[in-house]
Write an enzyme that holds these catalytic residues in place. Structure first.
Site, PDB file in Angstrom:
ATOM      1  N   HIS A 482      25.568 -36.476  12.626  1.00 50.52           N
ATOM      2  CA  HIS A 482      26.741 -37.046  11.911  1.00 50.52           C
ATOM      3  C   HIS A 482      26.187 -37.839  10.458  1.00 50.52           C
ATOM      4  O   HIS A 482      26.774 -37.436   9.494  1.00 50.52           O
ATOM      5  CB  HIS A 482      27.178 -37.973  12.848  1.00 50.52           C
ATOM      6  CG  HIS A 482      28.480 -38.825  12.223  1.00 50.52           C
ATOM      7  ND1 HIS A 482      29.641 -38.371  12.642  1.00 50.52           N
ATOM      8  CD2 HIS A 482      28.817 -39.659  11.462  1.00 50.52           C
ATOM      9  CE1 HIS A 482      30.480 -39.100  11.915  1.00 50.52           C
ATOM     10  NE2 HIS A 482      30.000 -39.999  11.088  1.00 50.52           N
ATOM     11  N   GLU A 483      25.328 -38.721  10.793  1.00 53.26           N
ATOM     12  CA  GLU A 483      24.750 -39.354   9.616  1.00 53.26           C
ATOM     13  C   GLU A 483      24.313 -38.581   8.442  1.00 53.26           C
ATOM     14  O   GLU A 483      24.300 -38.616   7.302  1.00 53.26           O
ATOM     15  CB  GLU A 483      23.946 -40.562  10.154  1.00 53.26           C
ATOM     16  CG  GLU A 483      24.600 -41.834  10.947  1.00 53.26           C
ATOM     17  CD  GLU A 483      26.034 -42.179  10.174  1.00 53.26           C
ATOM     18  OE1 GLU A 483      25.928 -42.241   8.975  1.00 53.26           O
ATOM     19  OE2 GLU A 483      26.528 -42.460  11.084  1.00 53.26           O
ATOM     20  N   HIS A 486      26.794 -36.941   6.450  1.00 54.18           N
ATOM     21  CA  HIS A 486      27.082 -37.855   5.060  1.00 54.18           C
ATOM     22  C   HIS A 486      26.010 -37.738   4.053  1.00 54.18           C
ATOM     23  O   HIS A 486      26.275 -37.793   2.808  1.00 54.18           O
ATOM     24  CB  HIS A 486      27.138 -39.215   5.616  1.00 54.18           C
ATOM     25  CG  HIS A 486      28.505 -39.799   6.368  1.00 54.18           C
ATOM     26  ND1 HIS A 486      29.770 -39.381   6.016  1.00 54.18           N
ATOM     27  CD2 HIS A 486      28.644 -40.247   7.643  1.00 54.18           C
ATOM     28  CE1 HIS A 486      30.636 -39.784   6.813  1.00 54.18           C
ATOM     29  NE2 HIS A 486      29.950 -40.407   7.796  1.00 54.18           N
ATOM     30  N   HIS A 489      26.274 -34.660   2.237  1.00 52.42           N
ATOM     31  CA  HIS A 489      27.392 -34.813   1.063  1.00 52.42           C
ATOM     32  C   HIS A 489      26.937 -35.485  -0.394  1.00 52.42           C
ATOM     33  O   HIS A 489      27.409 -35.228  -1.285  1.00 52.42           O
ATOM     34  CB  HIS A 489      28.400 -35.418   1.730  1.00 52.42           C
ATOM     35  CG  HIS A 489      29.911 -35.203   1.274  1.00 52.42           C
ATOM     36  ND1 HIS A 489      31.086 -35.897   1.588  1.00 52.42           N
ATOM     37  CD2 HIS A 489      30.161 -34.304   0.139  1.00 52.42           C
ATOM     38  CE1 HIS A 489      32.019 -35.422   1.152  1.00 52.42           C
ATOM     39  NE2 HIS A 489      31.926 -34.342   0.118  1.00 52.42           N
TER      40      HIS A 489
END
Length: 695
Positions: A482-483, A486, A489
């Site tokens: 998940h991190e 980020h 991105h």
């Protein structure tokens, strides 16, 4: 004040990566003060009579001039989060009011506002790139939200509110960390350790020994707390830990760490700020810069999801209570029993435990598997790299093109520490941009750098004289993916304008799309096979065990969905339909929300709001719904790979990179989504992935 130079103050050296090996707390005040002076002087120059109001002479020059302050203060904020020792806390808090004051003054500067408006109304605006036009539009919007159009006699009050909110948020986070650290439970009777995994016992033993004590020390940090709630046979120990965790930073502890008055103060100030801007409440202000267009729209979305999830949640809780009575002789299942009973039910139903799975996810193997997913999906290469670090546990990596061109770099800080804030998060260290003309840097493009932070268990003990690797639960593996989403991105952007590069300028309720998208790969057999290796045998996770995990993937998904909707509704109603001046309390509102949507209600003494750092200290105020909102987007995006028949379909992966990751905030998130999917978002994929589809 005597000016300092980068050679004298490493916090001012922004020529490359942060110099974490040299920066000390005493550097903060002189460096940040000088950068604030520089920024103020720049603003005076750019807004002086006769100054040009063009993109290059004003907008680009302002961005270039403000970046050093943003980067330096970002380093200070990062160190405050990952090394919250008294010296760094003092240094951060000393300058926080000054920095907050500067940005409040900036947002209310009518000359700056007028300059951006002049560009928007000029013939040049049509010649700007779409990214540049979006920056101008965003800046005009943000000036309005920062009070630029307020009457002069209102601006000092608005500025004071902004400064105070920054300080209150920092204090909320510090209180929570201090309250978490203040509690520990020392167990002296080994009989109370029944059910606990061996690595949890060993970590507790080492923690006690570190304090010069005998026995086993348990804390409220996740690597210690969660195994107790999930596995400890001792109901007394579970109850003790649960109550301590549930009442952190509340009236049940030291008065100086009680977040209750801070919550009321934050809510009053946010409401006052919103009404000064002409909005009815803070939630309306929050939504101005988000995908969602109104509070009723979000409330309808959440309540519709609650209706869809409720039958599944009611079935989940009924099964849990029946199992507790039948198998564990718990006639009245209490809040501190839920995690324990859930684990027992999961083991009974699917014939495996998370602890069994954990033995297969060693740190190096997980990282190798994660990196391979990224490399295969997006056609890049990840390699170890070197940089000054803030702690010996931190690692550093680089992302390159296959030809060896640097795309970005990132720090990885995986383990929990007493001086590190809880949770997991990604933050920016450096943002991609085109450097200004005349820059001495060899590369015209400044490459992005990210911080990836988690709170996992560190390696413990040894076997045959060798240290054993860190082991991650499957949930922790999902958190890491998940991190990293980020991070991708931020790191894989191709936008050269800083204000909309990477995560900059992305609507808050869309920013979770890439992170939640990456979680899906933790459920692909080819990925799990590659990134698993038993800590003792080296064998990959067996297919039979993975199939059990897959069958259990949506275990209690109805309950979990309603839990997230409960938090989201509470947050949104707190900031829209709640007046802190009324007799109704924050806890009264939470009770109303729970009566509407919850199937599992905690004890009356539970003080959830006091530790809800997301909305009071983490930027998610009136925006916690973003997790569910973006989950719809991410599930729908992953659906494109399912439709292609391959989670690593090259064409789909490149489209996702080109239309979402690479574009960042340079255009509205809904346009990014439509460019990838060819249509508007649909909720079907999320319901299917969550197992909430009636057959």
């Amino acid at each position: 004040m005597t000016a300092t130079t980068p050679s004298e103050n490493p916090l001012l050296d922004l020529s490359g990566l942060p110099r974490f090996d040299a920066i000390v707390p005493s550097d903060v005040q002189p460096a940040i003060s000088q950068l604030l002076d520089d920024c103020r002087a720049l603003i005076v120059r750019l807004t002086s009579p006769g100054a040009a109001t063009t993109w290059n002479d004003f907008a680009a020059a302002l961005t270039d001039g403000l970046e050093p302050l943003s980067r330096a203060w970002g380093i200070v904020g990062h160190l405050h989060a990952v090394n919250d020792v008294p010296e760094w806390r003092e240094a951060y808090n000393r300058m926080l009011p000054e920095v907050s004051r500067f940005y409040a003054e900036f947002g209310q500067n009518l000359k700056l506002f007028a300059a951006y408006q002049a560009i928007a109304e000029s013939a040049e605006y049509a010649r700007l790139s779409p990214a540049q036009q979006r920056i101008i539009d965003n800046e005009i919007r943000d000036f309005r939200l920062a009070g630029a159009q307020l009457q002069d006699d209102q601006k000092p009050r608005f500025q004071a509110i902004s400064e105070e909110l920054s300080q209150l948020s920092a204090k909320f986070s510090e209180n929570l960390l201090d309250a978490t650290n203040a509690f520990s439970e020392l167990v002296s009777d080994e009989a109370e350790l029944g059910g606990l995994p061996e690595d949890t016992r060993q970590a507790a033993r080492e923690a006690a020994e570190k304090d010069g004590q005998s026995g086993w020390k348990f804390t409220l940090h996740m690597p210690s707390y969660l195994p107790v709630m999930q596995y400890a046979d001792s109901r007394r120990l579970r109850a003790q830990m649960y109550r301590a965790y549930a009442t952190r930073a509340s009236e049940f502890g030291p008065a100086e760490l009680d977040n209750t008055p801070l919550i009321g103060h934050i809510l009053r100030l946010r409401r006052e700020e919103a009404q000064m801007l002409g909005y009815a409440n803070f939630a309306e202000v929050s939504l101005v810069a988000k995908m969602a267009v109104s509070v009723p729209q979000v409330l309808d979305f959440l309540r519709d999801m609650a209706v869809k999830a409720r039958p599944f949640a009611e079935q989940d809780i009924a099964e849990l209570r029946a199992f507790a009575r039948r198998e564990l002789q718990l006639e009245n299942m209490e809040a501190w029993d839920v995690g324990y009973v859930s684990e027992k039910l999961l083991q009974k139903r699917y014939a495996f435990s998370e602890q069994e799975v954990k033995q297969y996810f060693t740190e190096e193997k997980v990282l190798s598997g994660l990196f391979k997913v990224i490399e295969t999906l997006f056609g890049v290469c990840l390699k170890p790299d070197s940089a000054p670090l803030w702690h010996q546990d931190v690692r550093f990596f680089r992302i390159e093109t296959p030809a060896g061109e640097l795309l970005g770099q990132f720090y990885l800080d995986l383990y929990a520490r007493a001086t590190k804030r809880g949770g997991a998060w990604m933050d920016e260290a450096i943002t991609r941009r085109r450097r200004p003309p005349g820059s001495l840097a060899s590369d015209a493009i400044q490459k992005p750098v990210a911080y990836l932070n988690c709170n996992f268990s560190r390696p413990i003990g040894s076997k045959s004289g060798q240290a054993r690797p860190a082991l991650f639960t499957h949930d922790e593996v999902i958190t890491l993916f998940h991190e990293t989403g980020h991070g991708l991105h931020h790191l894989l952007t191709r936008v050269d304008e800083l204000a909309v590069a990477g995560i900059h300028g992305v609507e808050w309720d869309a920013v979770e799309l890439p992170s939640q998208f990456m979680e899906n790969y933790c459920w692909e057999w080819s990925v799990v096979q590659e990134m698993s290796s038993h800590v003792d045998t080296g064998q990959p996770l067996p297919r039979a065990l993975f199939d059990k995990m897959l069958a259990a993937r949506n275990f209690q998904s109805g309950m979990q969905t309603l839990r997230q909707i409960e938090f989201s509704l509470f947050d949104l109603l707190l900031h829209s339909d709640f007046d802190p001046a009324e007799e109704r309390s924050v806890l009264d509102l939470l009770g109303e929300v729970r009566r509407e949507v919850a199937v599992l209600v905690p004890p009356a003494w539970h003080r959830f709001p006091n530790s809800f750092a997301h909305i009071f200290a983490g930027g998610y105020g009136a925006g916690y719904y973003s997790y569910k909102w973006a989950e719809v987007l991410s599930a729908d995006c992953y659906g494109a790979f399912e439709e292609a028949g391959d989670p690593f379909d090259q064409n789909t992966g490149q489209r996702f990179l080109n239309t979402i990751l690479a574009v960042g905030g340079s255009r509205p998130a809904i346009e990014n989504f439509r460019a990838f999917r060819g249509r508007d978002p649909q909720v079907d994929a999320l319901l299917r992935h969550s197992g909430m589809v009636t057959v």
